[in-house]
Design an enzyme around this catalytic site. Structure first.
Site, PDB file in Angstrom:
ATOM      1  N   CYS A   2     -10.223   1.441  18.442  1.00 35.25           N
ATOM      2  CA  CYS A   2     -10.846   0.461  19.336  1.00 35.25           C
ATOM      3  C   CYS A   2      -9.779  -0.192  20.196  1.00 35.25           C
ATOM      4  O   CYS A   2      -8.590  -0.045  19.954  1.00 35.25           O
ATOM      5  CB  CYS A   2     -11.521  -0.619  18.517  1.00 35.25           C
ATOM      6  N   GLY A  28     -12.906   2.637  23.439  1.00 36.26           N
ATOM      7  CA  GLY A  28     -14.150   2.436  22.711  1.00 36.26           C
ATOM      8  C   GLY A  28     -15.294   2.237  23.668  1.00 36.26           C
ATOM      9  O   GLY A  28     -15.200   1.403  24.563  1.00 36.26           O
ATOM     10  N   ASN A 102      -8.604  -3.050  15.152  1.00 32.35           N
ATOM     11  CA  ASN A 102      -8.459  -1.652  15.530  1.00 32.35           C
ATOM     12  C   ASN A 102      -7.815  -0.946  14.348  1.00 32.35           C
ATOM     13  O   ASN A 102      -6.743  -1.341  13.904  1.00 32.35           O
ATOM     14  CB  ASN A 102      -7.575  -1.524  16.776  1.00 32.35           C
ATOM     15  N   GLY A 103      -8.487   0.077  13.845  1.00 28.73           N
ATOM     16  CA  GLY A 103      -7.934   0.818  12.720  1.00 28.73           C
ATOM     17  C   GLY A 103      -9.007   1.134  11.711  1.00 28.73           C
ATOM     18  O   GLY A 103     -10.195   0.997  11.988  1.00 28.73           O
ATOM     19  N   TYR A 256      -3.861  11.762  23.147  1.00 26.70           N
ATOM     20  CA  TYR A 256      -5.172  11.595  23.786  1.00 26.70           C
ATOM     21  C   TYR A 256      -5.633  10.158  23.973  1.00 26.70           C
ATOM     22  O   TYR A 256      -6.136   9.799  25.032  1.00 26.70           O
ATOM     23  CB  TYR A 256      -6.217  12.353  22.947  1.00 26.70           C
TER      24      TYR A 256
HETATM   25  O1  LIG Z   1     -12.259  19.881  20.867  1.00 27.00           O
HETATM   26  P1  LIG Z   1     -13.083  18.691  21.172  1.00 27.00           P
HETATM   27  O2  LIG Z   1     -13.813  18.206  19.955  1.00 27.00           O
HETATM   28  O3  LIG Z   1     -13.988  18.898  22.341  1.00 27.00           O
HETATM   29  O4  LIG Z   1     -12.123  17.472  21.505  1.00 27.00           O
HETATM   30  C1  LIG Z   1     -11.041  17.539  22.372  1.00 27.00           C
HETATM   31  C2  LIG Z   1     -11.420  17.163  23.781  1.00 27.00           C
HETATM   32  O5  LIG Z   1     -11.971  15.817  23.831  1.00 27.00           O
HETATM   33  C3  LIG Z   1     -11.149  14.997  24.641  1.00 27.00           C
HETATM   34  O6  LIG Z   1     -11.676  14.853  25.950  1.00 27.00           O
HETATM   35  P2  LIG Z   1     -12.637  13.663  26.405  1.00 27.00           P
HETATM   36  O7  LIG Z   1     -13.735  14.188  27.200  1.00 27.00           O
HETATM   37  O8  LIG Z   1     -13.034  12.817  25.224  1.00 27.00           O
HETATM   38  O9  LIG Z   1     -11.743  12.657  27.266  1.00 27.00           O
HETATM   39  P3  LIG Z   1     -10.786  12.823  28.527  1.00 27.00           P
HETATM   40  O10 LIG Z   1     -11.659  12.763  29.754  1.00 27.00           O
HETATM   41  O11 LIG Z   1      -9.868  11.658  28.430  1.00 27.00           O
HETATM   42  O12 LIG Z   1     -10.047  14.109  28.446  1.00 27.00           O
HETATM   43  C4  LIG Z   1      -9.819  15.706  24.703  1.00 27.00           C
HETATM   44  O13 LIG Z   1      -9.126  15.380  25.889  1.00 27.00           O
HETATM   45  C5  LIG Z   1     -10.224  17.166  24.693  1.00 27.00           C
HETATM   46  O14 LIG Z   1     -10.612  17.571  25.986  1.00 27.00           O
HETATM   47  N1  LIG Z   2     -11.717   2.686  16.049  1.00 29.26           N
HETATM   48  C1  LIG Z   2     -11.506   1.577  15.400  1.00 29.26           C
HETATM   49  O1  LIG Z   2     -10.459   0.963  15.486  1.00 29.26           O
HETATM   50  C2  LIG Z   2     -12.645   1.148  14.509  1.00 29.26           C
HETATM   51  C3  LIG Z   2     -12.553  -0.216  13.880  1.00 29.26           C
HETATM   52  C4  LIG Z   2     -13.477  -0.346  12.687  1.00 29.26           C
HETATM   53  N2  LIG Z   2     -13.051   0.541  11.624  1.00 29.26           N
HETATM   54  C5  LIG Z   2     -14.917  -0.047  13.101  1.00 29.26           C
HETATM   55  O2  LIG Z   2     -15.443   0.972  12.762  1.00 29.26           O
HETATM   56  O3  LIG Z   2     -15.528  -0.824  13.770  1.00 29.26           O
HETATM   57 MG   LIG Z   3     -10.451  15.955  27.486  1.00 25.55          MG
END
Ligand SMILES: O=P(O)(O)OC[C@H]1O[C@H](OP(=O)(O)OP(=O)(O)O)[C@H](O)[C@@H]1O
Ligand SMILES: NC(=O)CC[C@H](N)C(=O)O
Ligand SMILES: [Mg+2]
Length: 503
Positions: A2, A28, A102-103, A256
Site C-alpha cells: 500500500c 494501491g 504498508n506490509g 515493479y
Molecule cells: O505475469 P503477471 O501476473 O501478468 O504479472 C506481471 C505483469 O503485471 C505487471 O503489470 P501491471 O499491468 O500491473 O502494471 P504496469 O502498467 O505498471 O506495468 C507487471 O509489470 C507485468 O507486466
Molecule cells: N499491501 C499492503 O501493504 C497491505 C496492508 C495490509 N496488510 C492490508 O491488507 O490492508
Molecule cells: Mg506491466
C-alpha cells in the site's frame, strides 16, 4: 505494498494528503482513506475505490486540521471488498489512535488469538492492520500507564510492538492530542522516508515521489527498526527501537511496485531498472544472436527503463508497439484472476506496423502469473509478428510472498514447478529469457553500498525475517485463497468503473 503518508503542517492538510495519495496511487487501487486531527478530535473518510472516486468536495471539507495521514490500499490480508478493512484504522484507547500500514504481518493469526485471550481485545475484521493497531494500543497503554506521554514512552511502546509482531511493516499513526508516530520493521522490508517543505511542514511517506510532488525536500529514509515522533509543536524525535536492525529492502519494489522517479533506501528505482536491463541484455546476447531480433518492444508501463537499456546494449531499435489505455489501472494489483486477465486486453493494444513481418523481442519487468505475457504474445502474433521472443527483467517468480505482495500461493505462479521450456510453451513465445537472480541482486546492490541484502523471497525462496513457520504460510494462504472466488466475481462486475492514474 500500500501507499501511506502522514503530515504536520502550518495550515490545513486535507488537500496535501489528497495530493500525496494521488502520487502513491500506483501502490494501491482498492481503497483509500484520510484522517485529519484538530485538537483531540479525529475526522475520517475512507471507502473502496481510487483516490479520485473516494473523495468528493463534501468529504474534503469535513477533514479539518493541520495534521493527518492517509493510505491507498492493495490488500494482502482480509478481503478487498470489505469497506471495514479499508485504512486508516481507529481505536479509542489509550488516547485515541489512528493508524495506516504498508506490509503484511506473518503472525497476525496467532496474535489475533493472543489479543483476545490475554489482552482482552476484540478484532472484528480479517485485516492484519487491525491486529497491528491493537498491539500498538496495548503496548502504549502499558508504557504510558501512570506517566505523562513523552517520546520515551512512545518509543518504548514501539520496542514492545516490534517484539510481538512479525513480518513487514511501515506504519504511520496519529495519537490524539499528541502527535504523529511512524516506524519501520527491523528488516527494512517496506519503504518509508520523510522530509520537510521550505516553511518547515513535515511529511513522511512510502515513496520520495510523494514528498517531491507536494513540495517537500526528502531528508532521509527511516532506518530499519527506527521510529519517529513529531509532536504538535513540530519538534521531531527519532530513536532506533531495535537491537539488531538490518536493511533488506523488498526487491519487488525495484522490479515493479515503486514509481521509477522514486529513490528508496538510497537507490534510484529508475537506475535499478536500467541496470536490470543491462544484465538482461547480457543474457539475451548469450542466449541468441542479436541479429535474429529486429526490434525491442516494452510491455508498458513498468518495463520501459529495462527495455530501453536492453535495446541500447544489444544495438537494436527500441519501439513503442503497445499503447496503454491510461484509464485502466495496474492489472497485477487487481484482486481476482478474472479481472486481471480481462484487463490486459482492455489496457494494452498493439500498433500493427511495429510488428508486421518482424522478429520482436518483448520485454516485461516480471512474469508472475503469466497473465500479461500470454495475452501479449498472442497480440503480437495477431499483429503480424514473425517471431515473438520474450525477456523478463526479473528472474522467475517461484515462491510465495508473505511480506506485502499478494501472491500467497505457489500454485498461482507460472514459474512454480515448471522448467523455462514449459513456461515458454505455456506463454506461447518462440524464446523466453529470464534475468539471473544473482546478477539482479548484484547490479541493484551496487547502487547502495552497505546493504545487508534484499528481501527477494519470491525469487530465491529465502525469507529474511527467518521466522515464518509452516503454520504461518498455511494461515496466510488459507486466509487469502478463501477470498479468491468472491473477489473474482466482485472485481469483474466493477471493472468497468476502474480508472487509471498513470498515462
Ligand atoms: O505475469 P503477471 O501476473 O501478468 O504479472 C506481471 C505483469 O503485471 C505487471 O503489470 P501491471 O499491468 O500491473 O502494471 P504496469 O502498467 O505498471 O506495468 C507487471 O509489470 C507485468 O507486466
Ligand atoms: N499491501 C499492503 O501493504 C497491505 C496492508 C495490509 N496488510 C492490508 O491488507 O490492508
Ligand atoms: Mg506491466
Amino acid at each position: 505494498m500500500c501507499g501511506i503518508v502522514g503530515t504536520l503542517a502550518a495550515s490545513p492538510v486535507n488537500q496535501l494528503l489528497y495530493d500525496a495519495l494521488l502520487l502513491l496511487q500506483h501502490r494501491g487501487q482498492d481503497a483509500a482513506g484520510i484522517v485529519t486531527m484538530q485538537g483531540h478530535k479525529c475526522f475520517m473518510h475512507k471507502a473502496r475505490g481510487m483516490v479520485r472516486d473516494v473523495f468528493r468536495t463534501r468529504n474534503m471539507r469535513a477533514l479539518p486540521g493541520n495534521i493527518g495521514l492517509g493510505q491507498v490500499r492493495y490488500p494482502t490480508a482480509g478481503n478487498a471488498y470489505s469497506e471495514e478493512e479499508a485504512q486508516p484504522f481507529y481505536v479509542n484507547a489509550p488516547f485515541g489512535i489512528v493508524l495506516v500500514h504498508n506490509g503484511n504481518l506473518t503472525n497476525a493469526h496467532a496474535l489475533k488469538d493472543e489479543l483476545f485471550d490475554i489482552d482482552r481485545r476484540h478484532i472484528n475484521t480479517e485485516s492484519d492492520t487491525e491486529v497491528l493497531i491493537n498491539v500498538l494500543a496495548h503496548e502504549l497503554e502499558l508504557a504510558a500507564r501512570d506517566l505523562p506521554l513523552t517520546p520515551k514512552e512512545i518509543f518504548n511502546a514501539v520496542r514492545a510492538v516490534q517484539k510481538r509482531i512479525k513480518g513487514s511493516y511501515a506504519v504511520i499513526a496519529l495519537i490524539a492530542g499528541q502527535g504523529l508516530l511512524a516506524f519501520r520493521d527491523p528488516f527494512g522490508i517496506r519503504p518509508l522516508c520523510f522530509g520537510r517543505a521550505a516553511n518547515g511542514d513535515f511529511m513522511v511517506a512510502s515513496e520520495s515521489v510523494a514528498l517531491e510532488g507536494t513540495g517537500h525536500q526528502m531528508e532521509r529514509d527511516l532506518a530499519p527498526g527506527e521510529a519517529l515522533f513529531i509532536d504538535l509543536t513540530g519538534k521531531l524525535h527519532t530513536e532506533q527501537c531495535n537491537d539488531a536492525p538490518s536493511l533488506n529492502p523488498c526487491m519487488f519494489e525495484f522490479v515493479y511496485l515503486a514509481r521509477p522517479d522514486s529513490v528508496m533506501d538510497g537507490i534510484s528505482v529508475y537506475q535499478a531498472r536500467l541496470n536490470m536491463g543491462e544484465t538482461l541484455a547480457q543474457r539475451v546476447i548469450s542466449t541468441m544472436p542479436p541479429n535474429e531480433i529486429d526490434v525491442v518492444i516494452p510491455i508498458p508501463e513498468s518495463s520501459r527503463p529495462s527495455a530501453m537499456q536492453l535495446a541500447h546494449r544489444i544495438g537494436k531499435p527500441y519501439r513503442e508497439g503497445f499503447v496503454k489505455n491510461r484509464y485502466v489501472g495496474r492489472t497485477f494489483i487487481m484482486p481476482g484472476q478474472g479481472a486481471r486477465k480481462k484487463s490486459v486486453r482492455q489496457k494494452l493494444n498493439a500498433i500493427g506496423v511495429e510488428f508486421k513481418g518482424r522478429n520482436v523481442l518483448l520485454v516485461d519487468d516480471s512474469i508472475v502469473r503469466g497473465t500479461t505475457s500470454k495475452e501479449i504474445v498472442q497480440m503480437a502474433r495477431d499483429a503480424g509478428a514473425r517471431k515473438v521472443y520474450l525477456a523478463s527483467a526479473a528472474p522467475p517468480v517461484r515462491f510465495p510472498n508473505v511480506y506485502g505482495i499478494d501472491m500467497p500461493t505457489q500454485e498461482e505462479l507460472i514459474a512454480h514447478g515448471r522448467s523455462i521450456e514449459e513456461i515458454r510453451a505455456y506463454i506461447g513465445a518462440d524464446a523466453l529469457i529470464y534475468q539471473d537472480v544473482d546478477a539482479m541482486k548484484r547490479v541493484v546492490a551496487a547502487l547502495r553500498p552497505g546493504l545487508a541484502g534484499f528481501e527477494a523471497s519470491c525469487f530465491d525462496g529465502h525469507y529474511v525475517t527467518g521466522d515464518v513457520s509452516l503454520a504461518d504460510f498455511a494461515a496466510i494462504r488459507e486466509q487469502r485463497t478463501s477470498q479468491g472466488d468472491e473477489e473474482d466475481a466482485a472485481a469483474r462486475s466493477r471493472l468497468a468503473l476502474q480508472s487509471g492514474t498513470e498515462g
